[in-house]
Design a protein around this motif. Sequence first.
Motif, PDB file in Angstrom:
ATOM      1  N   ALA A  38       0.840  -1.204   0.000  1.00 35.29           N
ATOM      2  CA  ALA A  38       0.000   0.000   0.000  1.00 35.29           C
ATOM      3  C   ALA A  38       0.875   1.254   0.000  1.00 35.29           C
ATOM      4  N   TYR A  39       1.973   1.210   0.728  1.00 35.79           N
ATOM      5  CA  TYR A  39       2.900   2.338   0.787  1.00 35.79           C
ATOM      6  C   TYR A  39       3.492   2.611  -0.594  1.00 35.79           C
ATOM      7  N   GLN A  40       3.909   1.561  -1.297  1.00 35.04           N
ATOM      8  CA  GLN A  40       4.463   1.721  -2.638  1.00 35.04           C
ATOM      9  C   GLN A  40       3.444   2.328  -3.592  1.00 35.04           C
ATOM     10  N   ASN A  41       2.185   1.905  -3.480  1.00 34.78           N
ATOM     11  CA  ASN A  41       1.138   2.447  -4.349  1.00 34.78           C
ATOM     12  C   ASN A  41       0.931   3.936  -4.086  1.00 34.78           C
ATOM     13  N   LEU A  42       0.968   4.333  -2.815  1.00 34.23           N
ATOM     14  CA  LEU A  42       0.805   5.745  -2.480  1.00 34.23           C
ATOM     15  C   LEU A  42       1.957   6.574  -3.033  1.00 34.23           C
ATOM     16  N   LEU A  43       3.171   6.022  -2.961  1.00 31.69           N
ATOM     17  CA  LEU A  43       4.326   6.731  -3.510  1.00 31.69           C
ATOM     18  C   LEU A  43       4.182   6.899  -5.015  1.00 31.69           C
ATOM     19  N   PHE A  44       3.721   5.842  -5.687  1.00 30.19           N
ATOM     20  CA  PHE A  44       3.554   5.911  -7.141  1.00 30.19           C
ATOM     21  C   PHE A  44       2.503   6.950  -7.512  1.00 30.19           C
ATOM     22  N   GLU A  45       1.415   7.009  -6.741  1.00 29.03           N
ATOM     23  CA  GLU A  45       0.346   7.962  -7.017  1.00 29.03           C
ATOM     24  C   GLU A  45       0.673   9.357  -6.499  1.00 29.03           C
ATOM     25  N   GLN A  80      -7.578   1.727 -14.975  1.00 29.08           N
ATOM     26  CA  GLN A  80      -6.375   1.808 -14.147  1.00 29.08           C
ATOM     27  C   GLN A  80      -5.164   1.230 -14.873  1.00 29.08           C
ATOM     28  N   ILE A  81      -5.352   0.106 -15.581  1.00 29.98           N
ATOM     29  CA  ILE A  81      -4.258  -0.482 -16.360  1.00 29.98           C
ATOM     30  C   ILE A  81      -3.803   0.499 -17.435  1.00 29.98           C
ATOM     31  N   ASN A  82      -4.769   1.140 -18.107  1.00 30.18           N
ATOM     32  CA  ASN A  82      -4.426   2.128 -19.134  1.00 30.18           C
ATOM     33  C   ASN A  82      -3.656   3.300 -18.521  1.00 30.18           C
ATOM     34  N   TYR A  83      -4.100   3.758 -17.344  1.00 29.03           N
ATOM     35  CA  TYR A  83      -3.432   4.870 -16.655  1.00 29.03           C
ATOM     36  C   TYR A  83      -1.990   4.486 -16.299  1.00 29.03           C
ATOM     37  N   LEU A  84      -1.833   3.294 -15.747  1.00 27.21           N
ATOM     38  CA  LEU A  84      -0.497   2.841 -15.362  1.00 27.21           C
ATOM     39  C   LEU A  84       0.410   2.702 -16.581  1.00 27.21           C
ATOM     40  N   THR A  85      -0.147   2.161 -17.666  1.00 23.33           N
ATOM     41  CA  THR A  85       0.640   1.985 -18.890  1.00 23.33           C
ATOM     42  C   THR A  85       1.071   3.332 -19.450  1.00 23.33           C
ATOM     43  N   ASN A  86       0.147   4.295 -19.437  1.00 25.60           N
ATOM     44  CA  ASN A  86       0.473   5.642 -19.930  1.00 25.60           C
ATOM     45  C   ASN A  86       1.596   6.269 -19.121  1.00 25.60           C
ATOM     46  N   ASN A  87       1.550   6.104 -17.794  1.00 26.12           N
ATOM     47  CA  ASN A  87       2.513   6.770 -16.929  1.00 26.12           C
ATOM     48  C   ASN A  87       3.854   6.059 -16.876  1.00 26.12           C
ATOM     49  N   LEU A  88       3.823   4.726 -16.975  1.00 29.41           N
ATOM     50  CA  LEU A  88       5.076   3.981 -16.884  1.00 29.41           C
ATOM     51  C   LEU A  88       5.693   3.690 -18.250  1.00 29.41           C
ATOM     52  N   GLY A  89       4.875   3.790 -19.318  1.00 27.62           N
ATOM     53  CA  GLY A  89       5.423   3.682 -20.667  1.00 27.62           C
ATOM     54  C   GLY A  89       5.129   2.394 -21.400  1.00 27.62           C
ATOM     55  N   GLU A  91       4.354  -4.421 -15.152  1.00 25.52           N
ATOM     56  CA  GLU A  91       4.674  -5.702 -14.519  1.00 25.52           C
ATOM     57  C   GLU A  91       5.924  -5.583 -13.654  1.00 25.52           C
ATOM     58  N   GLU A  92       6.885  -4.808 -14.117  1.00 25.81           N
ATOM     59  CA  GLU A  92       8.115  -4.611 -13.340  1.00 25.81           C
ATOM     60  C   GLU A  92       7.817  -3.857 -12.043  1.00 25.81           C
ATOM     61  N   PHE A  93       6.927  -2.851 -12.120  1.00 22.88           N
ATOM     62  CA  PHE A  93       6.587  -2.062 -10.938  1.00 22.88           C
ATOM     63  C   PHE A  93       5.906  -2.931  -9.880  1.00 22.88           C
ATOM     64  N   TYR A  94       4.942  -3.767 -10.327  1.00 27.32           N
ATOM     65  CA  TYR A  94       4.193  -4.609  -9.387  1.00 27.32           C
ATOM     66  C   TYR A  94       4.912  -5.924  -9.069  1.00 27.32           C
ATOM     67  N   ARG A  95       5.978  -6.205  -9.825  1.00 29.92           N
ATOM     68  CA  ARG A  95       6.734  -7.450  -9.639  1.00 29.92           C
ATOM     69  C   ARG A  95       5.841  -8.687  -9.765  1.00 29.92           C
ATOM     70  N   LEU A 102      -5.948  -5.593  -8.755  1.00 29.75           N
ATOM     71  CA  LEU A 102      -6.703  -4.350  -8.929  1.00 29.75           C
ATOM     72  C   LEU A 102      -8.205  -4.593  -8.792  1.00 29.75           C
ATOM     73  N   ARG A 103      -8.670  -5.745  -9.276  1.00 25.60           N
ATOM     74  CA  ARG A 103     -10.101  -6.060  -9.155  1.00 25.60           C
ATOM     75  C   ARG A 103     -10.507  -6.112  -7.677  1.00 25.60           C
ATOM     76  N   GLU A 104      -9.671  -6.728  -6.859  1.00 28.58           N
ATOM     77  CA  GLU A 104      -9.977  -6.804  -5.434  1.00 28.58           C
ATOM     78  C   GLU A 104      -9.923  -5.427  -4.786  1.00 28.58           C
ATOM     79  N   LEU A 105      -8.872  -4.657  -5.102  1.00 23.56           N
ATOM     80  CA  LEU A 105      -8.721  -3.323  -4.509  1.00 23.56           C
ATOM     81  C   LEU A 105      -9.891  -2.419  -4.884  1.00 23.56           C
ATOM     82  N   ILE A 106     -10.286  -2.440  -6.156  1.00 18.52           N
ATOM     83  CA  ILE A 106     -11.360  -1.561  -6.624  1.00 18.52           C
ATOM     84  C   ILE A 106     -12.701  -2.006  -6.065  1.00 18.52           C
ATOM     85  N   THR A 107     -12.930  -3.305  -6.025  1.00 19.15           N
ATOM     86  CA  THR A 107     -14.178  -3.816  -5.452  1.00 19.15           C
ATOM     87  C   THR A 107     -14.301  -3.391  -3.993  1.00 19.15           C
TER      88      THR A 107
END
Length: 444
Positions: free
Chosen positions: A36-43, A88-97, A103-107, A117-122
Motif C-alpha cells: 500500500a505504501y508503494q502504491n501511495l508513492l507511485f500515485e 487503471q491499467i491504461n493509466y499505469l501503462t500511460n505513466n510507466l510507458g 509488470e516490473e513495478f508490481y513485480r 486491482l479487481r480486489e482493490l477496486i471492489t
Amino acid sequence: MTAAITLAATAQNNIVEEVAWWIGDQPIYKSEVEEAYQNLLFERQDINGDPYCIIPERLAMERLFLHQAELDSIDIPQAQVTMMVDQQINYLTNNLGSKEKVEEFYRRPLPEIRTLLRELITNRQKVEQVQNSLTQDFKSTPSDVRKYFQTLPEDSIPFVPMQVEVQIMTLNPVIPREEIDEVKARLRDFTDRVNKGESEFSTLAILYSEDPGSGMRGGEIGFMSKANLDPEYAAVAFNLNDPKRVSKIVESQYGFHIIQLIEKRGDRINTRHILLKPKVAEKDLTEAMNRLDTIRQEMLAEKYTFEEAVYYVSQDKDTRNNKGVMVNEENQSNRFEMAQLPQEVSRVVSTMSVGEISKPFIMSDAKHNREVVAMIKLSNRIDGHRANLSDDYQRILAMYEESAKEKIVDDWLLKKIKDTYVRIEDGWRNCEFKHEGWIKTAKQ
C-alpha cells in the motif's frame, strides 16, 4: 480463519509472513502495508506522518467497512469493476510507458495485477457505499451553514484567490481540401504497407501517429467501452473482426485515424490506431483572425453585443447557446481561478478590465486537439478574499457538508472499534492514531 492458516510462508523465501494487526479474526500483514505504501508513492499522495502507523490504521478501517458491507449484502457490479480495472491499467501503462514496465513495478505478471486491482477496486467501491449509506439521510439548511461558518476559527476560513467570469467565441480556421487529401493518402499508404506485410502497424504508430499518448505504445489505447470512445471511432472499431487487417479511414473530432483490432472482451475492445491531423495553414489562421477582428470593431461600434455575436458566429459547441459563458468543469460554476483557465485565455484575461472585449488570439482547443482563433469578454472579476457567506456560499456549504458527514462516519467508526476485537503487535503500537480505541486497555 485460524492463525495457522493465515501465517502462511511466503512463496519466495519460506519466511513466515509478519502480522502487524488483527481486526477480529482477520490479519493485516506487513507485506500489505508495504505494498500500500508503494502504491501511495507511485500515485504521489502525501503521507503526513509515519506510513507504518497511518497505513495499517487505514487498512484496519477498511476491514471494518468491508465487514459492514458484508452484513448489508452490498454487491458491486462486476462489469463496473472490469471497466475501472481497464482504466487503471491504461493509466499505469500511460505513466510507466509500457505493460512490461507495469509488470516490473508490481513485480508480477499482468493477469495477477488485474486480479489485485479487481480486489482493490471492489473493496474501495464497497467502502464508499457503506459510507454513503451512513450519510444518506444527512440534510443541511442555510441555518446550519451559517452556524458552522460563525464557529470556524479565523485561521480555518479559506482564502479564495481572485476569480473571473469569462465569455468566449471561437472560429475554426478552414483546412484546405488539399491538406485533408494529403493526410488520407498517407494513411492509405500505411494501410497498404501493413496489409502487404511490409510494415508492422505498431511500428508505424510509433514513428508517425500524432496521438502522443498511444503513439509511444505502438498506437495501443487499452480496453475501452463504446461510451469511452469517440462515436465515429467506436462505430468502426467495434465492427472489426480480423486483427491482421486495418480499418477504413475514420474521421473524428481529433483528426483522421486508421484502426487495428487487438482483442475483443465482452462489451470492451482493445485497439491500436494511427492518428494524423490536418494542419492549419498560416493564411487560414490569419483569415480567421481578421474576421474576428472585424466583428470586434462592429461590437465596439455597438452594432450588436458580444452575446448576439456568439450565437451567430461562434463555433464552440459548449458555449454557443449559453451566450459564450465558460463553465468551470471542476465545480460546474461560471467562476475560474486564473490557473483553471486555458493558458492562452489566462494570459489575455490578466490584462483586461471588466466588460472589455479582447483582440482575437490563437489558442489550443485541448478537447479537440486543434488550433482555433478566439475572442473573449471579461464579464466579472472577484478579487482574492477570505471566504464569506454572501460571495462564497457554495464553497462554505461544501465545507460544512464534508465536515458533518466526516463526523457521522467517525462516530460510527468509534463505535465499531469499541465493539471489535483489535490486537496490534509489538513494534506497531507506538503511534498517534487518527481514531481512539485501537489499543485496548485491560478494562476493555
